[in-house]
Motif scaffolding. Structure first.
Motif, mmCIF file in Angstrom:
data_model
loop_
_atom_site.group_PDB
_atom_site.id
_atom_site.type_symbol
_atom_site.label_atom_id
_atom_site.label_comp_id
_atom_site.label_asym_id
_atom_site.label_seq_id
_atom_site.Cartn_x
_atom_site.Cartn_y
_atom_site.Cartn_z
ATOM 1 N N ARG A 107 58.742 43.249 66.591
ATOM 2 C CA ARG A 107 59.095 42.157 66.208
ATOM 3 C C ARG A 107 59.535 42.270 64.819
ATOM 4 O O ARG A 107 60.176 42.295 64.682
ATOM 5 N N MET A 108 59.008 43.139 64.460
ATOM 6 C CA MET A 108 59.568 43.943 63.044
ATOM 7 C C MET A 108 60.619 44.837 62.894
ATOM 8 O O MET A 108 61.305 44.477 61.511
ATOM 9 N N ALA A 109 61.026 45.266 63.656
ATOM 10 C CA ALA A 109 62.064 45.765 63.540
ATOM 11 C C ALA A 109 63.691 45.046 63.655
ATOM 12 O O ALA A 109 64.556 45.163 63.730
ATOM 13 N N ALA A 110 62.873 43.861 64.560
ATOM 14 C CA ALA A 110 63.709 42.618 65.429
ATOM 15 C C ALA A 110 64.352 42.185 63.785
ATOM 16 O O ALA A 110 65.552 41.616 63.913
ATOM 17 N N VAL A 111 63.212 41.890 63.208
ATOM 18 C CA VAL A 111 63.654 41.154 62.089
ATOM 19 C C VAL A 111 63.981 41.505 60.763
ATOM 20 O O VAL A 111 65.023 41.247 60.359
ATOM 21 N N PHE A 112 64.119 43.481 60.749
ATOM 22 C CA PHE A 112 64.331 44.249 59.784
ATOM 23 C C PHE A 112 66.475 44.021 60.157
ATOM 24 O O PHE A 112 66.682 44.304 59.386
ATOM 25 N N ARG A 113 66.362 44.622 61.141
ATOM 26 C CA ARG A 113 67.855 44.194 61.783
ATOM 27 C C ARG A 113 68.666 43.323 61.657
ATOM 28 O O ARG A 113 69.564 43.111 60.839
ATOM 29 N N ALA A 114 67.935 41.874 61.712
ATOM 30 C CA ALA A 114 68.214 40.894 61.357
ATOM 31 C C ALA A 114 67.968 40.372 59.991
ATOM 32 O O ALA A 114 68.842 40.229 59.552
ATOM 33 N N VAL A 115 67.456 41.027 58.811
ATOM 34 C CA VAL A 115 67.980 40.757 57.603
ATOM 35 C C VAL A 115 68.729 41.759 56.755
ATOM 36 O O VAL A 115 69.383 41.458 55.810
ATOM 37 N N ILE A 116 69.041 42.941 57.386
ATOM 38 C CA ILE A 116 69.685 43.723 57.437
ATOM 39 C C ILE A 116 71.574 43.784 57.595
ATOM 40 O O ILE A 116 72.115 43.925 56.972
ATOM 41 N N ALA A 117 71.207 42.665 58.989
ATOM 42 C CA ALA A 117 72.988 42.224 59.077
ATOM 43 C C ALA A 117 72.946 41.777 58.778
ATOM 44 O O ALA A 117 74.196 40.998 57.930
ATOM 45 N N ALA A 118 71.817 40.120 57.500
ATOM 46 C CA ALA A 118 72.232 39.227 56.355
ATOM 47 C C ALA A 118 72.890 39.943 55.674
ATOM 48 O O ALA A 118 73.521 38.972 55.015
ATOM 49 N N ALA A 119 72.332 40.849 55.068
ATOM 50 C CA ALA A 119 72.496 41.509 53.680
ATOM 51 C C ALA A 119 73.702 42.314 54.076
ATOM 52 O O ALA A 119 74.826 42.012 52.227
ATOM 53 N N ASP A 122 76.452 38.708 52.837
ATOM 54 C CA ASP A 122 76.021 37.726 51.565
ATOM 55 C C ASP A 122 75.301 38.710 50.058
ATOM 56 O O ASP A 122 74.384 39.417 50.975
ATOM 57 N N GLU A 123 75.993 38.953 49.171
ATOM 58 C CA GLU A 123 75.247 39.116 47.945
ATOM 59 C C GLU A 123 73.781 39.074 47.883
ATOM 60 O O GLU A 123 73.582 39.721 47.592
ATOM 61 N N ASP A 124 73.667 37.304 47.844
ATOM 62 C CA ASP A 124 72.598 37.091 47.497
ATOM 63 C C ASP A 124 71.635 37.447 48.275
ATOM 64 O O ASP A 124 70.401 38.513 48.066
ATOM 65 N N CYS A 125 71.354 38.082 49.685
ATOM 66 C CA CYS A 125 70.470 38.736 50.752
ATOM 67 C C CYS A 125 71.093 39.684 50.538
ATOM 68 O O CYS A 125 69.393 40.157 50.507
ATOM 69 N N ALA A 126 72.230 40.452 50.177
ATOM 70 C CA ALA A 126 71.780 41.375 49.628
ATOM 71 C C ALA A 126 70.927 41.463 48.099
ATOM 72 O O ALA A 126 69.845 42.384 48.007
ATOM 73 N N ASP A 127 71.310 41.035 47.284
ATOM 74 C CA ASP A 127 70.353 41.252 45.615
ATOM 75 C C ASP A 127 68.694 41.111 46.160
ATOM 76 O O ASP A 127 67.807 41.857 46.203
ATOM 77 N N ALA A 128 68.432 40.392 47.513
ATOM 78 C CA ALA A 128 67.026 40.086 48.049
ATOM 79 C C ALA A 128 66.110 41.325 48.843
ATOM 80 O O ALA A 128 65.792 41.951 48.360
ATOM 81 N N LEU A 129 67.426 41.770 49.447
ATOM 82 C CA LEU A 129 67.044 42.649 50.214
ATOM 83 C C LEU A 129 66.807 44.166 48.979
ATOM 84 O O LEU A 129 65.773 45.303 49.085
ATOM 85 N N ARG A 130 67.538 44.200 49.010
ATOM 86 C CA ARG A 130 67.135 45.972 47.234
ATOM 87 C C ARG A 130 65.960 45.014 46.430
ATOM 88 O O ARG A 130 65.367 46.147 46.930
#
Length: 209
Positions: A107-119, A122-130
């Motif tokens: 589950r968490m692997a899929a979530v992290f792949r998704a958020v890294i793809a979003a980052a 999109d710069e706002d998402c990249a800022d949140a990931l940082r």
């Protein structure tokens, strides 16, 4: 801020019913990311799964990126505290084990792949990931400070760089090479980070840091 403008996710700590709505929406967002990834994230479906009116979701989060951004901030808030095993090696192995557990959980692997793809798009998402990783590095930095107090490392050791050296090989296999991840990989990453730290590679101000 007008009613037609979405709030910037994570800028206000909600309470009461608002907090329950946020929790339900973020849980539904995480479920959707785990199931279908970022590019299939649908605001209407998230609202329905959360039992929340879609107007509320659009007004507050605005876009799928807004949902992911707020989810990352929430994940940072919920992250587990750092270890204190009494030795730097023990603490770094605990850190590597936690990263490994996250990246190998289906589950968490899929979530992290998704958020890294979003980052990545999109710069706002990249800022949140940082921000998420900055919070995690800050949480774990004391393990290196304690090691310097015990005389295990030089006092000018850069804690963040030591911790990055532990997790970077795991994330490389997870996102770039897509090679299998196991305890042997985590052990090698810790051994390499320890050897480099003890050799002074991560001294603050050293070229490359």
């Amino acid at each position: 801020m007008s009613e037609s403008q979405p709030a910037v996710p994570g800028t206000v700590r909600p309470g009461g019913r608002t907090a329950k709505v946020r929790a339900a929406v973020l849980e539904a967002t995480e479920d959707a990311l785990a199931a279908t990834g970022f590019h299939a994230l649908n605001m209407d479906q998230v609202a329905a799964a959360a039992g929340v009116g879609k107007t509320t979701v659009y007004r507050r989060w605005g876009t799928p990126v807004g949902l992911v951004t707020d989810l990352l901030r929430d994940m940072a808030d919920r992250s587990l505290p750092s270890a204190d095993t009494g030795t730097l090696e023990g603490d770094l192995r605990a850190n590597a084990a936690l990263v490994l557990k996250t990246l190998t959980d289906p589950r968490m692997a899929a979530v992290f792949r998704a958020v890294i793809a979003a980052a990545a798009c999109d710069e706002d998402c990249a800022d949140a990931l940082r921000g998420f990783y900055r919070a995690r590095l800050t949480e774990w930095a004391p393990v290196v400070a304690r090691a310097t107090e015990r005389g295990e490392l030089d006092a000018d050791t850069d804690a963040v760089e030591v911790l990055r050296a532990v997790s970077a090989p795991l994330y490389y296999r997870f996102m770039i090479s897509r090679e299998p991840l196991g305890p042997d990989v985590a052990d090698r990453a810790v051994n390499a980070a320890l050897a480099a730290a003890r050799a002074g590679v991560f001294a603050a101000g050293r070229a490359g840091n």
